[in-house]
Design a protein around this motif. Structure first.
Motif, PDB file in Angstrom:
ATOM      1  N   THR A  16       2.474   4.693   1.218  1.00 57.38           N
ATOM      2  CA  THR A  16       1.917   3.628   0.374  1.00 57.38           C
ATOM      3  C   THR A  16       1.892   2.261   1.048  1.00 57.38           C
ATOM      4  O   THR A  16       0.842   1.594   1.064  1.00 57.38           O
ATOM      5  CB  THR A  16       2.690   3.554  -0.951  1.00 57.38           C
ATOM      6  N   PRO A  17       2.996   1.749   1.643  1.00 54.17           N
ATOM      7  CA  PRO A  17       2.913   0.427   2.281  1.00 54.17           C
ATOM      8  C   PRO A  17       1.936   0.388   3.450  1.00 54.17           C
ATOM      9  O   PRO A  17       1.304  -0.646   3.687  1.00 54.17           O
ATOM     10  CB  PRO A  17       4.349   0.157   2.736  1.00 54.17           C
ATOM     11  N   TYR A  18       1.787   1.490   4.158  1.00 53.44           N
ATOM     12  CA  TYR A  18       0.810   1.512   5.250  1.00 53.44           C
ATOM     13  C   TYR A  18      -0.615   1.443   4.693  1.00 53.44           C
ATOM     14  O   TYR A  18      -1.494   0.804   5.284  1.00 53.44           O
ATOM     15  CB  TYR A  18       0.991   2.771   6.099  1.00 53.44           C
ATOM     16  N   ALA A  19      -0.837   2.132   3.559  1.00 48.92           N
ATOM     17  CA  ALA A  19      -2.159   2.059   2.929  1.00 48.92           C
ATOM     18  C   ALA A  19      -2.467   0.630   2.467  1.00 48.92           C
ATOM     19  O   ALA A  19      -3.597   0.138   2.631  1.00 48.92           O
ATOM     20  CB  ALA A  19      -2.215   3.029   1.745  1.00 48.92           C
ATOM     21  N   VAL A  20      -1.477  -0.040   1.923  1.00 48.10           N
ATOM     22  CA  VAL A  20      -1.671  -1.437   1.519  1.00 48.10           C
ATOM     23  C   VAL A  20      -1.994  -2.292   2.731  1.00 48.10           C
ATOM     24  O   VAL A  20      -2.873  -3.175   2.687  1.00 48.10           O
ATOM     25  CB  VAL A  20      -0.415  -1.957   0.791  1.00 48.10           C
ATOM     26  N   PHE A  21      -1.298  -2.031   3.837  1.00 50.05           N
ATOM     27  CA  PHE A  21      -1.564  -2.798   5.060  1.00 50.05           C
ATOM     28  C   PHE A  21      -2.994  -2.578   5.550  1.00 50.05           C
ATOM     29  O   PHE A  21      -3.697  -3.538   5.899  1.00 50.05           O
ATOM     30  CB  PHE A  21      -0.562  -2.380   6.145  1.00 50.05           C
ATOM     31  N   GLY A  22      -3.438  -1.308   5.587  1.00 49.55           N
ATOM     32  CA  GLY A  22      -4.759  -1.013   6.147  1.00 49.55           C
ATOM     33  C   GLY A  22      -5.904  -1.406   5.239  1.00 49.55           C
ATOM     34  O   GLY A  22      -6.971  -1.815   5.727  1.00 49.55           O
ATOM     35  N   TRP A  23      -5.706  -1.285   3.924  1.00 48.92           N
ATOM     36  CA  TRP A  23      -6.818  -1.509   2.996  1.00 48.92           C
ATOM     37  C   TRP A  23      -6.803  -2.903   2.361  1.00 48.92           C
ATOM     38  O   TRP A  23      -7.805  -3.303   1.766  1.00 48.92           O
ATOM     39  CB  TRP A  23      -6.790  -0.460   1.887  1.00 48.92           C
ATOM     40  N   VAL A  24      -5.680  -3.620   2.473  1.00 52.74           N
ATOM     41  CA  VAL A  24      -5.602  -4.945   1.859  1.00 52.74           C
ATOM     42  C   VAL A  24      -5.327  -6.031   2.900  1.00 52.74           C
ATOM     43  O   VAL A  24      -6.078  -7.010   3.021  1.00 52.74           O
ATOM     44  CB  VAL A  24      -4.530  -4.981   0.756  1.00 52.74           C
ATOM     45  N   VAL A  25      -4.251  -5.857   3.672  1.00 53.53           N
ATOM     46  CA  VAL A  25      -3.843  -6.906   4.610  1.00 53.53           C
ATOM     47  C   VAL A  25      -4.852  -7.067   5.730  1.00 53.53           C
ATOM     48  O   VAL A  25      -5.255  -8.196   6.075  1.00 53.53           O
ATOM     49  CB  VAL A  25      -2.444  -6.588   5.174  1.00 53.53           C
ATOM     50  N   VAL A  26      -5.271  -5.957   6.323  1.00 54.49           N
ATOM     51  CA  VAL A  26      -6.227  -6.047   7.438  1.00 54.49           C
ATOM     52  C   VAL A  26      -7.557  -6.670   7.009  1.00 54.49           C
ATOM     53  O   VAL A  26      -8.071  -7.579   7.685  1.00 54.49           O
ATOM     54  CB  VAL A  26      -6.434  -4.655   8.079  1.00 54.49           C
ATOM     55  N   PRO A  27      -8.191  -6.266   5.888  1.00 56.06           N
ATOM     56  CA  PRO A  27      -9.438  -6.938   5.464  1.00 56.06           C
ATOM     57  C   PRO A  27      -9.241  -8.423   5.175  1.00 56.06           C
ATOM     58  O   PRO A  27     -10.130  -9.231   5.454  1.00 56.06           O
ATOM     59  CB  PRO A  27      -9.827  -6.182   4.188  1.00 56.06           C
ATOM     60  N   LEU A  28      -8.073  -8.796   4.623  1.00 51.06           N
ATOM     61  CA  LEU A  28      -7.828 -10.219   4.391  1.00 51.06           C
ATOM     62  C   LEU A  28      -7.672 -10.978   5.703  1.00 51.06           C
ATOM     63  O   LEU A  28      -8.084 -12.136   5.827  1.00 51.06           O
ATOM     64  CB  LEU A  28      -6.576 -10.404   3.531  1.00 51.06           C
TER      65      LEU A  28
END
Length: 399
Positions: A16-28
């Protein structure tokens, strides 16, 4: 089955935290991704997730925690898994592959575990009410009334099969991906061989020391018993000798047992040729007429040679007392160049011929092992006038 399902669900939680990183943090962090095609956006996001998982798997704690989870929850081949810190990049790559599979497959199983009851429960409930439908997103999908139970059962079976297959594969794969590599296994075998060698050496050490002590104590006690009422002074001296020998044996026993403990900070020093006079004195007290002749400076001997040759002479004198009795015996040491020769020779008893078993007993076998480890040679046997034990060792030998 349930423990393996829990293992996979934990993998999904870790994902889950990796998914948040790839789908939220990286696009931001990279706003230009929003204007790219959906396929490119998905590929970049998933690549970011995979890279983050692989990089974090290099942390030693990740390998340790994953190994503990595998042993606790997977069972089967993984139950005996021993996870140590990765020593090579090959082991780190295998650990990274394991962590990636655990999180990704765990995420898929977790997703299936959430979707299955969301689909099955409304389907069964609506089927019981006469209208078999199940929600899919914002819409509903109708299922033929007769097929609804079978569809629900099939979905549950798919989840169970997925958990069983993924859990079994993880249990079989864990030893190869998280276990030690060939180099680590070879190092472990070397350490085990060294431990066994040391234990064998300690067993020989204890046999020689206690065998000598018991022989001396037995002879002193027997001699004291025969003159108990006629020579009190001799009995007193014999008892003093028994006391000294017993204390020496206890010190040797404490030394050996101390070496077997992990925390052996206080160990008694091992006897060397510097204590040879005391050794011979203890045998003289039992009535053994033993003489000593030394050629060369024994103080310059390496400690390992001095210690092992002392034990050889101790075993030789003990065998004289056991097999020949109190007969004239000589100990002769010659240090010349890079060789040390140590000889124990005893005369034959006046009333019997000395017979030693061919190949020697356990004591002579211990002598051969000691001398072999020093790179030397052993000669033993009757010489027509008694029994002769001769060892020749290089003074620079290493065990």
């Amino acid at each position: 089955m349930w423990r393996r399902w829990l293992f996979l669900v934990l993998g999904g939680a870790l994902f889950t935290p990796y998914a948040v990183f790839g789908w939220v943090v990286v696009p931001l962090a990279v706003p230009s991704l929003a204007s790219m095609a959906d396929v490119v956006f998905v590929c970049v996001a998933m690549a970011s997730v995979f890279v983050a998982i692989v990089l974090s798997s290099l942390a030693p704690v990740v390998r340790t925690v994953e190994g503990a989870l595998a042993v606790l929850l997977l069972g089967g081949p993984a139950a005996d898994l021993v996870v140590a810190r990765a020593q090579t990049w090959t082991e780190r790559r295998r650990a990274a592959a394991w962590y990636l599979l655990h999180t990704v497959v765990g995420a898929l199983v977790s997703l299936l575990s959430v979707v299955t009851p969301v689909v099955v429960i409304p389907l069964i409930a609506s089927w019981a009410g006469g209208r078999a439908v199940t929600p899919v997103g914002a819409s509903e999908v109708s299922v033929p009334q007769a097929w609804a139970p079978l569809v629900a059962l099939a979905l549950v079976a798919v989840l169970a099969c997925a958990v069983w297959a993924a859990g079994s594969a993880a249990a079989r794969t864990a030893p190869s991906l998280l276990g030690p590599g060939p180099a680590a296994r070879f190092a472990a075998l070397e350490r085990r061989a060294a431990e066994l060698h040391e234990r064998n050496r300690l067993a020989t050490e204890l046999h020689d020391s206690l065998g000598h002590a018991l022989t001396v104590i037995t002879l002193q006690a027997g001699a004291a018993r025969t003159v108990l009422h006629t020579d009190p002074a001799f009995v007193e001296e014999a008892l003093h000798a028994v006391e000294r020998t017993g204390r020496t044996a206890a010190a040797d026993l404490d030394h050996v047992l101390g070496m077997l403990r992990e925390d052996a900070g206080t160990r008694a020093p091992q006897s060397t040729l510097a204590e040879l006079d005391a050794l011979l004195a203890s045998h003289r007290e039992t009535g053994l007429p033993v003489t000593l002749a030394v050629e060369g400076d024994l103080s310059r001997l390496p400690a390992v040679v001095s210690r092992e040759v002392y034990r050889v002479i101790q075993e030789g004198l003990t065998n004289v007392q056991r097999h020949a009795g109190t007969v004239p015996t000589s100990v002769h040491l010659v240090l010349a160049g890079a060789q040390l020769k140590a000889e124990v020779h005893n005369a034959a008893p006046p009333d019997r011929v000395v017979h030693h078993r061919r190949g020697g007993g356990h004591g002579l076998e211990g002598v051969r092992q000691r001398v072999r480890l020093l790179g030397g040679q052993v000669e033993s046997g009757a010489d027509g006038h008694g029994w002769r034990l001769l060892v020749t060792v290089p003074t620079g030998a290493r065990r």
